[in-house]
Design a protein around this motif. Structure first.
Motif, PDB file in Angstrom:
ATOM      1  N   ILE A   5       0.849  -1.208   0.000  1.00  0.00           N
ATOM      2  CA  ILE A   5       0.000   0.000   0.000  1.00  0.00           C
ATOM      3  C   ILE A   5       0.880   1.253   0.000  1.00  0.00           C
ATOM      4  CG2 ILE A   5      -1.542   1.368   1.471  1.00  0.00           C
ATOM      5  CD1 ILE A   5      -2.936  -1.287   2.222  1.00  0.00           C
ATOM      6  N   LEU A   6       1.927   1.246   0.845  1.00  0.00           N
ATOM      7  CA  LEU A   6       2.842   2.392   0.883  1.00  0.00           C
ATOM      8  C   LEU A   6       3.586   2.553  -0.442  1.00  0.00           C
ATOM      9  CD1 LEU A   6       4.337   1.979   4.464  1.00  0.00           C
ATOM     10  CD2 LEU A   6       2.718   3.719   3.692  1.00  0.00           C
ATOM     11  N   ILE A   7       4.003   1.410  -1.029  1.00  0.00           N
ATOM     12  CA  ILE A   7       4.721   1.466  -2.301  1.00  0.00           C
ATOM     13  C   ILE A   7       3.824   2.030  -3.399  1.00  0.00           C
ATOM     14  CG2 ILE A   7       5.746   0.037  -4.116  1.00  0.00           C
ATOM     15  CD1 ILE A   7       6.671  -1.847  -1.793  1.00  0.00           C
ATOM     16  N   MET A   8       2.575   1.574  -3.460  1.00  0.00           N
ATOM     17  CA  MET A   8       1.660   2.054  -4.503  1.00  0.00           C
ATOM     18  C   MET A   8       1.278   3.513  -4.271  1.00  0.00           C
ATOM     19  SD  MET A   8       1.741  -0.478  -6.402  1.00  0.00           S
ATOM     20  CE  MET A   8       0.675   0.165  -7.684  1.00  0.00           C
ATOM     21  N   ALA A   9       1.213   3.935  -3.007  1.00  0.00           N
ATOM     22  CA  ALA A   9       1.018   5.358  -2.732  1.00  0.00           C
ATOM     23  C   ALA A   9       2.191   6.152  -3.272  1.00  0.00           C
ATOM     24  CB  ALA A   9       0.847   5.595  -1.234  1.00  0.00           C
ATOM     25  N   GLY A  10       3.407   5.553  -3.177  1.00  0.00           N
ATOM     26  CA  GLY A  10       4.588   6.196  -3.752  1.00  0.00           C
ATOM     27  C   GLY A  10       4.493   6.329  -5.257  1.00  0.00           C
ATOM     28  N   VAL A  11       3.904   5.321  -5.923  1.00  0.00           N
ATOM     29  CA  VAL A  11       3.662   5.434  -7.371  1.00  0.00           C
ATOM     30  C   VAL A  11       2.750   6.627  -7.646  1.00  0.00           C
ATOM     31  CG1 VAL A  11       2.607   4.317  -9.376  1.00  0.00           C
ATOM     32  CG2 VAL A  11       4.005   2.972  -7.808  1.00  0.00           C
ATOM     33  N   GLY A  12       1.700   6.757  -6.841  1.00  0.00           N
ATOM     34  CA  GLY A  12       0.777   7.876  -7.017  1.00  0.00           C
ATOM     35  C   GLY A  12       1.435   9.221  -6.812  1.00  0.00           C
ATOM     36  N   LEU A  13       2.418   9.284  -5.897  1.00  0.00           N
ATOM     37  CA  LEU A  13       3.128  10.537  -5.660  1.00  0.00           C
ATOM     38  C   LEU A  13       3.903  11.005  -6.884  1.00  0.00           C
ATOM     39  CD1 LEU A  13       4.560   9.926  -2.059  1.00  0.00           C
ATOM     40  CD2 LEU A  13       2.684  11.446  -2.699  1.00  0.00           C
ATOM     41  N   SER A  14       4.205  10.064  -7.797  1.00  0.00           N
ATOM     42  CA  SER A  14       4.962  10.424  -9.000  1.00  0.00           C
ATOM     43  C   SER A  14       4.057  10.760 -10.181  1.00  0.00           C
ATOM     44  CB  SER A  14       5.890   9.265  -9.392  1.00  0.00           C
ATOM     45  OG  SER A  14       5.137   8.159  -9.858  1.00  0.00           O
ATOM     46  N   LEU A  15       2.735  10.664 -10.006  1.00  0.00           N
ATOM     47  CA  LEU A  15       1.810  10.823 -11.131  1.00  0.00           C
ATOM     48  C   LEU A  15       1.034  12.135 -11.046  1.00  0.00           C
ATOM     49  CD1 LEU A  15       0.267   7.228 -11.248  1.00  0.00           C
ATOM     50  CD2 LEU A  15       2.152   8.132 -12.610  1.00  0.00           C
ATOM     51  N   THR A  16       0.663  12.634 -12.217  1.00  0.00           N
ATOM     52  CA  THR A  16      -0.225  13.791 -12.345  1.00  0.00           C
ATOM     53  C   THR A  16      -1.248  13.470 -13.428  1.00  0.00           C
ATOM     54  OG1 THR A  16       1.076  14.884 -14.073  1.00  0.00           O
ATOM     55  CG2 THR A  16       1.694  15.346 -11.784  1.00  0.00           C
ATOM     56  N   PRO A  17      -2.346  14.210 -13.504  1.00  0.00           N
ATOM     57  CA  PRO A  17      -3.315  13.971 -14.593  1.00  0.00           C
ATOM     58  C   PRO A  17      -2.693  14.054 -15.980  1.00  0.00           C
ATOM     59  CG  PRO A  17      -4.290  15.367 -12.909  1.00  0.00           C
ATOM     60  CD  PRO A  17      -2.849  15.200 -12.525  1.00  0.00           C
ATOM     61  N   ALA A  18      -1.619  14.823 -16.135  1.00  0.00           N
ATOM     62  CA  ALA A  18      -0.955  14.943 -17.440  1.00  0.00           C
ATOM     63  C   ALA A  18      -0.385  13.604 -17.911  1.00  0.00           C
ATOM     64  CB  ALA A  18       0.164  15.981 -17.369  1.00  0.00           C
TER      65      ALA A  18
END
Length: 294
Positions: A15-28
């Motif tokens: 869960i923490l790792i996938m949250a980290g993936v989200g931290l690298s993403l933007t709608p763009a």
């Protein structure tokens, strides 16, 4: 200790790792899919169709059966992770394409993994095997553990971008640590049987890693006519989310032999990705004088 790690520690860590993936993403990153459709479609084809088909062929070639075959196939169903984004940056690939593939495919695989994983268990298991992968509950668990944390990470990045930039590299290091700890735990739990499983599944895992990277790179160069995008496709198809594969094999299915192929692959992929990066950077250095003199 092993059961505590796989049933409690691994889901929390993922869960923490996938949250980290989200931290690298933007709608763009999602909008880029429509601006670069050819690169994305080829990467998605290589990731979601080519990789499982190659896995099926290698399972037959190396005569794997039962848990070892299922473990290799489940690994092939998993998406890439932030590791592919990091190596895309290091080897001067198309980082935007890499992030787009990680983002979009990460939302699709919670649907495809339970369906195709259930097929693999039915196809490769013996008639007497009690193995089963409940499709609905597995989909629900994967949504909670993978998709929702990514959305949370994206929301945190939108609200606190500075925090996201500082936390992202820490979570990447944490993911490598979790993967290493889990592999060591699996090895200790298997004991002497580990070497037998390694001899059977190791060559297939290595071949899957190297062959799919080669095919991804060749297809990218031939169809996209872009060295940067070819490197991205190579890395996306060659660097799977081993932690997710191990969550399924050890956490949901609770089967250590099934975890051997994903464990071997997860170790080898860092070596192959590093060698690939060194090779393409050396290639760039050789070509630099010729390009400069044009």
């Amino acid at each position: 200790m092993f059961e505590t790690l796989t049933q409690i520690g691994l889901p929390i860590a993922l869960i923490l790792i996938m949250a980290g993936v989200g931290l690298s993403l933007t709608p763009a990153d999602f909008q880029r899919v429509f601006r670069q459709p050819r690169g994305f479609l080829l990467g998605a084809f290589a990731q979601m169709l080519l990789l499982p088909l190659v896995a099926v062929a290698l399972i037959a070639l190396f005569k794997l059966d039962g848990e070892l075959a299922i473990g290799l196939f489940i690994l092939a169903l998993c998406p890439g992770g932030t590791t592919s984004n990091l190596y895309s940056y290091l080897c001067k690939a198309d980082v935007g394409l890499s992030v787009s593939l990680t983002a979009v495919i990460g939302f699709i695989t919670p649907i495809t993994i339970p369906l195709l994983g259930a097929w693999a268990i039915g196809y490769y298991s013996d008639a007497e095997s009690m193995l089963s992968l409940p499709v609905i509950s597995t989909w629900f668990k994967l949504m909670i553990i993978t998709v929702f944390p990514v959305l949370l990470g994206m929301a945190l990045r939108a609200k606190w971008p500075m925090f996201a930039r500082r936390a992202e590299p820490l979570i990447s290091k944490f993911s490598v640590l979790v993967l290493a700890l889990l592999i060591v735990s699996i090895a200790l739990d298997l004991g002497d049987a580990l070497w037998l499983y390694l001899a059977k599944a190791g060559p297939a895992a290595l071949t899957l890693n190297l062959l799919t990277m080669l095919l991804g790179y060749l297809l990218g160069n031939y169809l996209l006519h872009s060295e940067a995008q070819a490197r991205t496709v190579c890395l996306e198809v060659g660097l799977q989310n081993g932690t997710l594969a191990l969550l399924i094999t050890t956490g949901i299915l609770q089967n250590q032999p099934m975890s051997v192929a994903p464990s071997v692959y997860s170790l080898l992929m860092f070596v192959s990705a590093t060698l690939f990066t060194l090779l393409v950077l050396r290639k760039d250095q050789r070509l630099a004088p010729a390009i400069k003199n044009r």
